[in-house]
Write a protein that holds these residues in place. Structure first.
Motif, mmCIF file in Angstrom:
data_model
loop_
_atom_site.group_PDB
_atom_site.id
_atom_site.type_symbol
_atom_site.label_atom_id
_atom_site.label_comp_id
_atom_site.label_asym_id
_atom_site.label_seq_id
_atom_site.Cartn_x
_atom_site.Cartn_y
_atom_site.Cartn_z
ATOM 1 N N LEU A 1 -10.102 -15.714 -25.815
ATOM 2 C CA LEU A 1 -10.140 -16.132 -27.221
ATOM 3 C C LEU A 1 -10.813 -15.076 -28.087
ATOM 4 C CD1 LEU A 1 -11.115 -19.902 -26.756
ATOM 5 C CD2 LEU A 1 -8.872 -18.977 -27.343
ATOM 6 N N ALA A 2 -11.885 -14.477 -27.550
ATOM 7 C CA ALA A 2 -12.625 -13.465 -28.315
ATOM 8 C C ALA A 2 -11.767 -12.231 -28.571
ATOM 9 C CB ALA A 2 -13.900 -13.078 -27.577
ATOM 10 N N GLU B 1 -1.339 -12.629 -28.969
ATOM 11 C CA GLU B 1 -1.635 -13.754 -28.094
ATOM 12 C C GLU B 1 -2.086 -13.215 -26.744
ATOM 13 O OE1 GLU B 1 -1.643 -16.860 -28.933
ATOM 14 O OE2 GLU B 1 -0.640 -16.761 -30.890
ATOM 15 N N LYS C 1 -8.482 -12.065 -28.594
ATOM 16 C CA LYS C 1 -7.391 -12.440 -29.500
ATOM 17 C C LYS C 1 -7.864 -12.362 -30.954
ATOM 18 C CE LYS C 1 -4.623 -16.408 -30.920
ATOM 19 N NZ LYS C 1 -4.259 -17.817 -30.645
ATOM 20 N N ASP C 2 -9.026 -12.951 -31.248
ATOM 21 C CA ASP C 2 -9.576 -12.900 -32.611
ATOM 22 C C ASP C 2 -9.938 -11.472 -33.000
ATOM 23 O OD1 ASP C 2 -9.310 -15.611 -33.000
ATOM 24 O OD2 ASP C 2 -11.353 -16.096 -32.397
ATOM 25 N N TYR C 3 -10.432 -10.720 -32.037
ATOM 26 C CA TYR C 3 -10.828 -9.332 -32.298
ATOM 27 C C TYR C 3 -9.623 -8.503 -32.740
ATOM 28 C CZ TYR C 3 -12.759 -4.675 -31.283
ATOM 29 O OH TYR C 3 -13.175 -3.374 -31.363
ATOM 30 N N ARG D 1 -6.823 -9.637 -33.970
ATOM 31 C CA ARG D 1 -6.327 -10.172 -35.249
ATOM 32 C C ARG D 1 -7.134 -9.600 -36.416
ATOM 33 N NH1 ARG D 1 -8.271 -14.004 -38.360
ATOM 34 N NH2 ARG D 1 -9.722 -14.696 -36.739
ATOM 35 N N LEU D 2 -8.446 -9.539 -36.271
ATOM 36 C CA LEU D 2 -9.292 -9.021 -37.338
ATOM 37 C C LEU D 2 -9.073 -7.522 -37.542
ATOM 38 C CD1 LEU D 2 -12.592 -10.974 -36.581
ATOM 39 C CD2 LEU D 2 -11.137 -11.225 -38.600
#
Length: 328
Positions: free
Chosen positions: A171-172, A91, A174-176, A178-179
């Motif tokens: 947001l970018a 997060e 966070k997704d980065y 996670r991936l």
């Protein structure tokens, strides 16, 4: 053809027909055969993955191990805990703008949470855009195929400090993360783990070298939990951090706490007795055990047994090893 020959021929024909019938009723269909063939490589892949997950912990376990029954039981309990599936969530709830001399940049606060029923601890770190950029560049060198579909937020000439751009990057990133974590070989890579732990470890070891043991201990205690969750497949990798905590507690005159963390480190080295920290740690544990009036003879016996099998070499003390970590 006489009658006997005719009967013999009929009998052979009948037996052949029975064999054909039996074969057709017991042999699997083409579809079943194909399904079975497909299941074999799937099972092999699953077994290989399981072997890959456990190879670090099992590779050095010898049937001639000198570990006692109690030590073996504790070792396998630790291994079972290490093999449990653990997932981490990332997060990025907030940011702050830093102005330092002529530099100005945004620090992104990253909270790392562990899912499941293991614990509710969380780790908090901060990284800037250039840290993410360096990670992306380093991972592309080693994992070009895995990284080819990952997008990375590009730099802009203006507007880097606007609320809109900062929120987009939150947001970018966070997704980065996670991936990246979803890909096994990347989340286990040294480059990914270093991104999440190295800056804090460098600061902690710098404090340790400067004699600031309380500050070093504070940082090391925070980072060791995250380091452990990130390296569950390789428990030996956190031994240096555990030993640095031992050094800090010992120099702060906390022998009981030093001994506690020393036991944690030693349990990870039971089947890795050639590790550079093994003998220095044993020597420290003997001293601590004697001071705490614990069983130091068994530790001393292990140390003497190891030295009897090895050629005499220069062995650093535990503190000497610790101050050499993360020296640039």
């Amino acid at each position: 053809m006489d009658q006997d020959s005719h009967c013999t021929a009929e009998r052979k024909l009948l037996e052949a027909g029975n064999r054909i019938t039996a074969f057709s009723t017991t042999s699997p269909s083409d579809e079943e055969q194909n399904q079975a063939k497909a299941e074999i490589p799937c099972q092999m892949r699953k077994e290989n993955l399981e072997k890959d997950d456990l190879q670090d912990s099992n590779a050095s376990l010898s049937p001639n191990s000198s570990m006692t029954t109690k030590e073996l039981q504790e070792y396998w309990r630790n291994e079972k805990r290490q093999c449990r599936q653990v997932k981490l969530l990332f997060e990025i709830p907030s940011t702050r703008i830093v102005e330092h001399h002529l530099a100005k940049y945004v620090m992104y606060k990253i909270i790392i949470l562990q899912t499941g029923s293991f614990d509710s601890n969380k780790s908090v770190i901060e990284r800037r855009y250039s840290d993410f950029e360096k990670l992306h560049r380093n991972l592309q060198e080693e994992f070009s195929e895995e990284m080819e579909d990952l997008t990375f937020p590009k730099k802009t000439l203006t507007g880097n400090f606007t609320e809109e751009i900062i929120n987009e990057r939150k947001l970018a990133f966070k997704d980065y993360l996670r991936l990246l974590y979803s890909m096994k070989y990347i989340r286990r890579s040294k480059k990914f783990i270093d991104f999440l732990t190295r800056p804090e470890l460098q600061e902690a070891y710098g404090c340790l070298r400067g004699g600031q043991y309380t500050k070093a201990l504070e940082i090391l205690s925070e980072v060791v939990g995250l380091q452990e969750r990130l390296t569950r497949g390789n428990p030996v990798s956190i031994v240096p951090t555990l030993c640095a905590i031992v050094v800090c507690h010992k120099d702060l005159d906390n022998p009981a706490s030093a001994f506690e963390y020393g036991e944690k480190a030693l349990s990870r080295l039971q089947v890795h007795t050639s590790h550079r920290y093994y003998i220095p740690l044993l020597e420290t544990m003997v001293t601590l055990a004697y001071e705490l009036e614990k069983d130091f003879l068994s530790l001393q016996e292990k140390m003497e047994a190891w030295k009897a099998k090895k050629d005499p070499v220069r062995v650093f003390t535990l503190k000497e090893l610790a101050v050499r970590e993360y020296v640039q």
